[in-house]
Design a protein around this motif. Structure first.
Motif, PDB file in Angstrom:
ATOM      1  N   SER A 128       6.381  73.759  37.273  1.00 38.81           N
ATOM      2  CA  SER A 128       5.800  72.518  36.778  1.00 38.81           C
ATOM      3  C   SER A 128       5.587  71.534  37.925  1.00 38.81           C
ATOM      4  N   VAL A 129       4.383  71.005  38.011  1.00 35.66           N
ATOM      5  CA  VAL A 129       4.058  70.081  39.104  1.00 35.66           C
ATOM      6  C   VAL A 129       4.892  68.812  39.014  1.00 35.66           C
ATOM      7  N   LEU A 130       5.134  68.325  37.808  1.00 35.47           N
ATOM      8  CA  LEU A 130       5.913  67.096  37.687  1.00 35.47           C
ATOM      9  C   LEU A 130       7.353  67.321  38.129  1.00 35.47           C
ATOM     10  N   ASP A 131       7.912  68.487  37.806  1.00 34.70           N
ATOM     11  CA  ASP A 131       9.256  68.772  38.300  1.00 34.70           C
ATOM     12  C   ASP A 131       9.265  68.905  39.818  1.00 34.70           C
TER      13      ASP A 131
ATOM     14  N   SER B 215       9.630  79.993  41.080  1.00 38.45           N
ATOM     15  CA  SER B 215      10.450  79.632  39.923  1.00 38.45           C
ATOM     16  C   SER B 215      11.908  80.033  40.083  1.00 38.45           C
TER      17      SER B 215
ATOM     18  N   SER C  87      20.313  72.884  38.267  1.00 34.80           N
ATOM     19  CA  SER C  87      20.299  73.581  36.988  1.00 34.80           C
ATOM     20  C   SER C  87      19.289  74.716  37.030  1.00 34.80           C
ATOM     21  N   PRO C  88      19.647  75.866  36.444  1.00 36.87           N
ATOM     22  CA  PRO C  88      18.639  76.936  36.351  1.00 36.87           C
ATOM     23  C   PRO C  88      17.518  76.573  35.378  1.00 36.87           C
ATOM     24  N   ALA C  89      17.719  75.533  34.569  1.00 38.94           N
ATOM     25  CA  ALA C  89      16.707  75.158  33.580  1.00 38.94           C
ATOM     26  C   ALA C  89      15.465  74.564  34.227  1.00 38.94           C
ATOM     27  N   LEU C  90      15.578  74.117  35.477  1.00 39.34           N
ATOM     28  CA  LEU C  90      14.411  73.531  36.128  1.00 39.34           C
ATOM     29  C   LEU C  90      13.440  74.585  36.633  1.00 39.34           C
ATOM     30  N   ARG C  91      13.928  75.799  36.850  1.00 40.51           N
ATOM     31  CA  ARG C  91      13.068  76.878  37.372  1.00 40.51           C
ATOM     32  C   ARG C  91      12.335  76.459  38.643  1.00 40.51           C
TER      33      ARG C  91
ATOM     34  N   TRP D  97       2.784  78.216  38.538  1.00 42.19           N
ATOM     35  CA  TRP D  97       4.073  78.512  37.907  1.00 42.19           C
ATOM     36  C   TRP D  97       4.964  77.301  37.738  1.00 42.19           C
TER      37      TRP D  97
ATOM     38  N   ALA E 251      14.526  85.342  41.407  1.00 44.04           N
ATOM     39  CA  ALA E 251      13.925  86.536  40.805  1.00 44.04           C
ATOM     40  C   ALA E 251      12.401  86.509  40.940  1.00 44.04           C
ATOM     41  N   HIS E 252      11.826  85.337  40.761  1.00 42.96           N
ATOM     42  CA  HIS E 252      10.379  85.210  40.929  1.00 42.96           C
ATOM     43  C   HIS E 252       9.989  85.522  42.374  1.00 42.96           C
TER      44      HIS E 252
END
Lengths: 461, 461
Positions: free
Chosen positions: B337-340, B172, B307-311, B335, B175-176
């Motif tokens: 998202s598979v679609l992302d 993600s 974007s950090p929003a995608l993680r 963790w 950090a992750h």
């Protein structure tokens, strides 16, 4: 097209020679695959800080050499026959694709073929188009407000949960919630020992053990977990709507009793509402959380209702835990994809979630009925329990037959688990023989064969 | 529409009376908001196990009472004037929306207004339409194969990374990745002490401290981290392409030296390639990982590039760590998202990622040039460093002026950090005064005013 290409220019003979060497190395090493289009002269020249002619000359030489090809209108590409030898360390890990079982009757996942692609894409499109710019910046660790608002409304309506957006924290699913609540060191919000049901997911017990949390098994009877045996634990994890995996709801008196225990002892109840939306014959069982929103942490996700692939779940928290959970989550770790969060908010608000759950409920009910009918016809001596709700059933087997039945199933390519796999190793309860049969995983066309295969391996009367 | 409605039927007077009481309670408690459409008779009757007429009668009575409204073609809805009093504990946490700063010059996030919504949606649509059904089932903890293949190609081409899909683990973000590598107890893959650069993100140091990992600061000079001072540490975390935050690349001799250290001591180098794609004037600096794929863990993400929003991030691992990292990640915790993941794979493969990075590189370069020009004109005594790459610059200030300058900036509504915020507390290096100025966060139209405001608070010559 403008691919982004990393090249090191070094060594003797000037920049043109260095560029040629670098391109050749990139092709031979496999970094530039056959067919890859190279950047235009101008872009690569700007990137490398060399003259445009230097790039043009280098390309021309390698085209002449046959390593690259140039065609009017399609730019310069790596020649198809330039395929490199793969280095040994790459070949060493050949992709050995795992083959799935012939019949998948494991519990835990919804029918992957029924993901509502069209409706989800519509929500995703709206979410992406309507998202404010700040949504693409660093996220709120609590999760998007839009989703927390939609969940507040939905959980109140469908599950009787009483909360408000400020008490909801979005996470990646149930396991992530457990990690946040019981993380080690400064990160932990709750402390063990944690009482759990004598039957439950071994994966959760392992996760807790890794975090240093001792779990204490509570026996189960026909009214659910024996919460009267709660002692000095600080928290208890329950599946009140549909005990996992044995299948019954927690008796109303026990629901009241566990909340009384939490009030008297300053404890907290963790409510795992893993399949609360899937109920068939009996009256809906509302969330335990509604009895005391300050004593119950309600945990849910879309893993059973939509797909585990979305990695979206939620924690509905008593007010006093909100700050600690957010601190444990970490300022920079919003974890769940913001676009998926916004899409789920839209998906809930526009009614698509309700429609999907209703459709899947009908589908799973039909599957359950089919399983029950097949067993009644072919193995009437096998009792089926836990079928009023959920995505799985428990088949009670004659004592001593579980292991051999599981082996027979594996032999026939049927993936499923025996009850023993879910039993807490410290539980004093007598072990019961049984199979946990998930009826959600197979696609519609594969389900009939899976049930037939299952009936074929059950022990005789 | 078919909303999913949880109701408890209990108490005296039969089912009709119980249903009326339940509906009334749901409206008064706020669980059913004004305007909400109720389920059709048939659906609710089926859910509750009561006769259809019972539901019809209950609805009719409440319509007569004014709590519900019924209109031909739009079904039965909760009346608008039925708004409940919100309970006190809901009102207690009024949403106090945090206001952002007037000028945001913090480092760390890309321009949120430039997320490529159209191109991303196109990739998402293709990914969703082409995804095999199994993509919606339980995921591979390593991440989707499609994405790991696309990253293998991209990282080789753009960053000189040498790997193959089996050695990449999707996570993600950075950090992750740190959490997975240094998790406590059975979960940990690497052990401390960990050498870090004397200047770096405090957030990462805190995360490591929480995990019980001691960090040892390495001094920095004009050639980057003093890797010759590495001692008995087992691992070292570096930002070789662009030291964060001071801004220079690690000198080629030091790159070779740190790999030699890792080989000689059995250590491992963690390469934080946080902004490797954004280079402006100088030659590209390839990934350190290419020097020894068995000694360097290469870590990247889309947090700066998209974007950090995608993680979404990735770990490129030496072969011997792959199994341990996957075990630490946990079987059920994919963790991201598979679609992302599938969308990013498409976004990379179709060239959209390269196009976006190229576009943003031009935009950020213009911003950097504007900052440098403004400073040259208005504060020529302030030296600007670390500007050959990245999304931020360092402004060197006269000794003793950093704190007062930061205070003046805060007073003017400018959000930024002084160098002191990044300094390792145990570092023996003399503290240098400076500002870390991110030029990526503001939207295009807000950037000019932010630079002007910044020039206004700098200390005089």
């Amino acid at each position: 097209m403008g691919v982004d290409l990393h090249l090191e220019l070094s060594g003797p003979g000037g920049r043109r020679a260095a560029l040629i060497r670098a391109l050749r190395e990139a092709v031979y090493s496999g970094r530039l695959a056959p067919g890859t289009r190279l950047p235009p002269y101008r872009s690569l020249a700007a990137d490398l800080g060399v003259a445009r002619n230097t790039v043009a000359d280098a390309y021309a030489e390698l085209v002449a050499e046959g390593l690259l090809t140039a065609r009017q209108g399609s730019g310069t590409r790596v020649a198809e026959r330039a395929a490199p030898l793969r280095p040994a360390w790459v070949a060493a890990r050949a992709p050995a694709r795992a083959r799935g079982p012939r019949h998948d009757l494991r519990q835990g996942a919804p029918d992957a073929s029924s993901f509502p692609r069209g409706a989800w894409l519509a929500s995703y499109r709206r979410a992406l188009q309507q998202a404010p710019n700040e949504a693409f910046g660093p996220g709120d660790p609590a999760g998007r407000r839009e989703l927390r608002e939609a969940l507040t409304e939905y959980l109140a309506r469908a599950r009787g949960v009483r909360t408000e957006p400020g008490r909801i924290v979005i996470c990646s699913g149930f396991a992530h919630a457990l990690r946040l609540l019981f993380g080690q060191g400064r990160g932990g919000v709750l402390r063990g020992p944690l009482a759990v049901e004598a039957y439950g997911l071994g994966f959760h017990r392992e996760l807790l053990a890794t975090a240093g949390v001792r779990t204490v098994p509570l026996p189960l009877d026909e009214h659910g977990a024996r919460v009267d045996q709660l002692g000095r634990e600080r928290a208890v994890l329950l599946t009140p709507a549909h005990q996992f995996p044995t299948g019954g709801p927690l008796h109303p008196e026990r629901r009241a009793a566990v909340v009384d225990w939490a009030r008297a002892r300053g404890g907290v109840v963790l409510e795992d509402d893993y399949d609360g939306e899937f109920r068939y014959d009996r009256k809906p069982v509302g969330a335990l959380q509604s009895l005391d929103p300050e004593r119950v942490i309600h945990l849910g996700s879309v893993s059973k209702s939509l797909s585990p692939a979305l990695r979206l779940g939620w924690m509905v928290l008593p007010e006093r835990y909100v700050g600690d959970v957010l601190a444990a989550k970490g300022e920079r770790e919003a974890w769940a994809s913001v676009l998926d969060q916004l899409s789920l908010a839209d998906f809930l608000a526009c009614g698509s979630y309700d429609r999907h759950v209703r459709r899947m409920r009908q589908r799973y009910r039909r599957r359950r009925d089919r399983l029950v009918a097949a067993l009644a016809a072919q193995a009437p001596h096998v009792e089926v329990t836990g079928i009023a709700a959920g995505l799985h059933a428990v088949l009670r087997l004659p004592p001593g037959t579980e292991r051999s039945t599981c082996r027979a199933a594996a032999w026939q390519g049927i993936a499923l688990d025996g009850l023993a796999a879910f039993r807490h190793p410290q539980s004093g309860m007598p072990a019961a023989d049984g199979l946990v049969v998930g009826y959600a995983s197979p696609s519609e066309h594969a389900y009939g064969a899976a049930v037939e295969a299952l009936c074929g391996v059950l022990p005789p009367a």
